[in-house]
Design an enzyme around this catalytic site. Sequence first.
Site, short mmCIF file in Angstrom:
data_model
loop_
_atom_site.label_atom_id
_atom_site.label_comp_id
_atom_site.label_asym_id
_atom_site.label_seq_id
_atom_site.Cartn_x
_atom_site.Cartn_y
_atom_site.Cartn_z
N HIS A 160 4.04 0.03 -5.27
CA HIS A 160 4.64 -0.20 -4.31
C HIS A 160 3.93 -2.23 -4.61
O HIS A 160 3.51 -2.55 -5.62
CB HIS A 160 3.88 -0.19 -3.13
N CYS A 161 5.17 -2.95 -3.37
CA CYS A 161 5.00 -4.34 -4.53
C CYS A 161 5.03 -4.71 -2.51
O CYS A 161 4.84 -3.94 -1.81
CB CYS A 161 6.06 -4.63 -4.64
N ARG A 162 5.79 -6.20 -2.41
CA ARG A 162 5.50 -6.64 -1.20
C ARG A 162 6.12 -6.16 -0.04
O ARG A 162 5.99 -5.63 0.62
CB ARG A 162 5.25 -8.19 -1.36
N GLY A 206 9.16 -4.32 -1.37
CA GLY A 206 10.19 -2.93 -2.43
C GLY A 206 11.03 -3.23 -3.21
O GLY A 206 11.71 -2.79 -4.37
N ILE A 217 4.58 -3.84 0.99
CA ILE A 217 3.20 -3.69 1.82
C ILE A 217 3.70 -4.37 2.94
O ILE A 217 2.90 -3.65 4.11
CB ILE A 217 2.18 -4.21 1.07
#
Length: 173
Positions: free
Chosen positions: A59-61, A63, A89
């Site tokens: 995951h990242c901030r 997507g 997230i």
Amino acid sequence: MTPVSLNPADAQRLVADGATLVDIRDADEHAREHIPGALNLPLAGIADMPAPSGPIIFHCRSGMRTAANAARLADAVNGSPSYILAGGIDAWRTEGLPTSVDRRQPLEIMRQVQLVAGGLVLLGVVLGFLTTPIFFGLSALVGGGLMVAGATGWCGMATLLHRLPWNRRTLAA
């Protein structure tokens, strides 16, 4: 094999069943807010990731970084099942799932660059109109610096901001 996209609820169930959640954001982003239990392996070093013992959820901030690097992430897991947290997230938080937030940590470097660059451009324009046109050069200088950063991947302003006292906590973490 390209990682499969998961919604936050399905990702949470997989993590509860033993999947490893990997945060590919930079350390400064992870320090400010992260999903509890997530392992921070920034995208720049993902190729050095140890062999996983089970499913991996990246995951990242938002997507977007994970989606844009899906093939690279799949290569890093050497055939193990891999997934991408759709919406990152941000989606996790929107679903009411827990995150760990440390407001004492500085804003992410790129957000600081955006704030400083925007402020300098605005200052240059205002001073250019109110005093002397030479201040328009400040806006041009910042714009040129941003273009160099976009073309080369190196940002002088980010390098400078990274060295300022309020960002030293993240460097040590």
